[in-house]
Design an enzyme around this catalytic site. Structure first.
Site, PDB file in Angstrom:
ATOM      1  CG  ASN A 212     -13.979  -8.010  -5.469  1.00 49.00           C
ATOM      2  OD1 ASN A 212     -13.399  -8.337  -4.444  1.00 49.00           O
ATOM      3  ND2 ASN A 212     -15.086  -8.617  -5.888  1.00 49.00           N
ATOM      4  CG  ASP A 280     -22.581  -5.394  -7.503  1.00 43.19           C
ATOM      5  OD1 ASP A 280     -22.969  -6.255  -6.697  1.00 43.19           O
ATOM      6  OD2 ASP A 280     -22.123  -4.287  -7.150  1.00 43.19           O
ATOM      7  CE  LYS A 290      -4.755 -15.379 -24.787  1.00 38.42           C
ATOM      8  NZ  LYS A 290      -3.407 -15.363 -25.280  1.00 38.42           N
ATOM      9  CG  PHE A 325     -19.760  -7.027   5.659  1.00 35.94           C
ATOM     10  CD1 PHE A 325     -20.211  -8.222   6.187  1.00 35.94           C
ATOM     11  CD2 PHE A 325     -18.737  -6.352   6.307  1.00 35.94           C
ATOM     12  CE1 PHE A 325     -19.657  -8.738   7.345  1.00 35.94           C
ATOM     13  CE2 PHE A 325     -18.167  -6.860   7.460  1.00 35.94           C
ATOM     14  CZ  PHE A 325     -18.630  -8.057   7.986  1.00 35.94           C
ATOM     15  CE  LYS A 339     -24.852  -1.184  -0.542  1.00 36.37           C
ATOM     16  NZ  LYS A 339     -23.406  -1.153  -0.607  1.00 36.37           N
ATOM     17  CE  LYS A 343     -27.832  -5.409  -1.133  1.00 41.80           C
ATOM     18  NZ  LYS A 343     -26.700  -6.043  -1.785  1.00 41.80           N
TER      19      LYS A 343
HETATM   20  N1  CTP Z   1     -23.997  -9.118  -2.017  1.00 48.56           N
HETATM   21  C1  CTP Z   1     -24.489 -10.353  -2.373  1.00 48.56           C
HETATM   22  N2  CTP Z   1     -24.675 -10.657  -3.680  1.00 48.56           N
HETATM   23  C2  CTP Z   1     -24.383  -9.767  -4.644  1.00 48.56           C
HETATM   24  C3  CTP Z   1     -23.882  -8.493  -4.292  1.00 48.56           C
HETATM   25  C4  CTP Z   1     -23.692  -8.200  -2.961  1.00 48.56           C
HETATM   26  O1  CTP Z   1     -24.752 -11.164  -1.495  1.00 48.56           O
HETATM   27  N3  CTP Z   1     -24.581 -10.111  -5.924  1.00 48.56           N
HETATM   28  C5  CTP Z   1     -23.865  -8.801  -0.589  1.00 48.56           C
HETATM   29  C6  CTP Z   1     -22.436  -8.623  -0.120  1.00 48.56           C
HETATM   30  O2  CTP Z   1     -21.886  -9.853   0.331  1.00 48.56           O
HETATM   31  C7  CTP Z   1     -22.615  -7.642   1.034  1.00 48.56           C
HETATM   32  C8  CTP Z   1     -23.804  -6.807   0.615  1.00 48.56           C
HETATM   33  O3  CTP Z   1     -24.480  -7.567  -0.378  1.00 48.56           O
HETATM   34  O4  CTP Z   1     -22.945  -8.311   2.227  1.00 48.56           O
HETATM   35  C9  CTP Z   1     -23.495  -5.469   0.064  1.00 48.56           C
HETATM   36  O5  CTP Z   1     -22.530  -5.543  -0.942  1.00 48.56           O
HETATM   37  P1  CTP Z   1     -21.976  -4.218  -1.600  1.00 48.56           P
HETATM   38  O6  CTP Z   1     -21.020  -4.586  -2.686  1.00 48.56           O
HETATM   39  O7  CTP Z   1     -21.508  -3.257  -0.538  1.00 48.56           O
HETATM   40  O8  CTP Z   1     -23.279  -3.563  -2.187  1.00 48.56           O
HETATM   41  P2  CTP Z   1     -24.157  -3.877  -3.428  1.00 48.56           P
HETATM   42  O9  CTP Z   1     -25.462  -4.391  -2.973  1.00 48.56           O
HETATM   43  O10 CTP Z   1     -23.418  -4.732  -4.392  1.00 48.56           O
HETATM   44  O11 CTP Z   1     -24.442  -2.425  -3.993  1.00 48.56           O
HETATM   45  P3  CTP Z   1     -23.364  -1.344  -4.547  1.00 48.56           P
HETATM   46  O12 CTP Z   1     -22.287  -2.151  -5.195  1.00 48.56           O
HETATM   47  O13 CTP Z   1     -24.175  -0.531  -5.474  1.00 48.56           O
HETATM   48  O14 CTP Z   1     -22.886  -0.572  -3.345  1.00 48.56           O
END
Ligand code: CTP
Length: 401
Positions: A212, A280, A290, A325, A339, A343
């Site tokens: 990303n 995610d 490959k 975040f 969140k 969380k």
């Molecule tokens: N995070 C994490 N582990 C994951 C996904 C996210 O620790 N597998 C943490 C990120 O570091 C951040 C927070 O969760 O502090 C939120 O991440 P974000 O990408 O905004 O949200 P998601 O929980 O992944 O949900 P969505 O993508 O649906 O917004």
């Protein structure tokens, strides 16, 4: 010439405050004094009126019903010396049950406290927490000295000498005392801070991966600032293009690697800040060689990764502060708040990643902090370093409560 407001509370060190007032007058400043009833049991108000040439703000004899507002708005700086354990606790709690405390609540200038108390009181856990919390709020605390105390014991808790207090106060006024001005510099002293930063890479085969746009700048700014504030920093980072002076960086690739590295440090962390953009989803299968081009279409099956923040939220102790975040492109407040709950974080730092002027790869950011107790704070647009300082200071305040 500045206006210095001197608060005197009830302790044997009150007599030294007369010398402190004299130091300020000699240096050419205006001084007004306010005293608690207990302080007047040690030194009479007439002593301070004779030295300062102003009426002392007393508990039972206020010139007007709003004298506390007048004294507070007059002051360029306020020093309370001696500051008893009682007054320290009340200031920290925001209590205003006498003239001096009401004035303190109405101050808009810097506040300096010179504590003075018996050694056992000084080491009392609540007093220590109060002092830590006041420091976190930006209130300047002048270190006590060790010596013979009024109770005939020897130890810490003796008020600093008037010349030392005067120098500190004048340095704060002149913005010269960097150490005192940046009081937050030792705010995180000896605390273990665990930070995740940057993107993860989910390999499909040895040459292809899903990642990303995260640059890691926010996480690195947090790590650098925490380090400057005296913390033991552990940074778990995805691959980024940043030169950093942080000594303990654990580089990882995938979300799973990050999770495993995280587990090694989680238990001993006091403050945990999850600034990483963790994937995610990850390919359900990683090819060893490959993948060759074959059909017109190809399907890639992805499976959910472990949510590290969620794991931390549901396994942390009450002595650990957890900051997550939320990078959002829409409905920021709603998603951030959900969140926070899902969380079990103490703070969610939400930002709008659809804005070009902040967020990914930018040196600036604008964050809204959502707190567990329902409070929220917008930082406005600032450098990521300044935002990092705000997040760290807010976390330290929560930790000290
Ligand atoms: N995070 C994490 N582990 C994951 C996904 C996210 O620790 N597998 C943490 C990120 O570091 C951040 C927070 O969760 O502090 C939120 O991440 P974000 O990408 O905004 O949200 P998601 O929980 O992944 O949900 P969505 O993508 O649906 O917004």
């Amino acid at each position: 010439m500045s206006n210095i407001l001197v608060g005197v509370t009830g302790g044997i060190a009150c007599y030294k405050t007369a010398y402190l007032v004299r130091e300020f007058i000699r240096a050419g400043h205006n001084v007004k004094v306010m005293m608690t009833k207990k302080a007047e049991q040690f030194v009479g108000h007439t002593t301070f009126e004779a030295l300062s040439l102003y009426k002392v703000l007393r508990e039972d004899n206020t010139p007007t019903p709003i004298s506390h507002i007048d004294y507070a708005s007059w002051a360029d700086i306020c020093i309370i010396a001696p500051a008893t354990a009682n007054i320290i606790g009340k200031i920290n709690a925001g209590i205003a049950d006498n003239e001096l405390l009401s004035t303190v609540l109405a101050l808009t200038c810097p506040l300096v406290l010179a504590p003075a108390m018996n050694t056992n009181m000084f080491h009392n856990i609540t007093v220590k927490e109060n002092i830590k919390s006041l420091k976190a709020k930006g209130i300047h605390i002048i270190d006590t000295e060790s010596g013979l105390l009024a109770c005939q014991t020897t130890g810490e808790g003796k008020m600093a000498e008037p010349d030392v207090i005067a120098k500190k106060v004048l340095n704060i006024l002149n913005k010269e005392d960097i150490e005192t001005l940046h009081i937050e510099n030792d705010l995180l002293k000896d605390l273990n801070i665990l930070i995740t930063a940057g993107p993860t890479k989910e390999y499909i085969d040895p040459v292809r991966y899903i990642t990303n746009k995260s640059s890691g700048k926010m996480g690195y700014a947090l790590a650098e600032e925490a380090y400057k504030m005296g913390a033991n920093v552990t940074l778990i980072s995805g691959e980024v293009n940043i030169n950093s002076s942080i000594p303990n960086i654990n580089f990882v690739a995938s979300a799973e690697d990050m999770y495993n590295a995280f587990l090694n440090h989680f238990n001993k962390a006091d403050i945990i800040i999850m600034a990483a953009a963790v994937a995610d989803y990850t390919p359900d299968f990683q090819h060893n060689s490959k993948i060759k081009k074959k059909d017109a279409e190809m399907e890639l099956k992805l499976v959910k990764t472990k949510d590290i923040l969620e794991y931390a939220g549901h396994n942390k102790t009450n002595n650990q502060i957890l900051v997550g975040f939320a990078a959002e492109t829409d409905n920021m407040e709603e998603y951030a708040k959900s969140k926070l709950v899902k969380k079990n974080a103490d703070i969610i730092a939400a930002n709008d990643v659809s804005r070009k002027d902040i967020g990914f790869d930018s040196d600036n950011n604008e964050i809204t902090l959502f707190f567990k107790n329902g409070d929220k704070r917008n930082t406005g647009k600032q450098s990521k370093s300044d935002i990092a300082k705000i997040i760290l200071t807010e976390s330290a305040i929560l930790l000290s409560l």
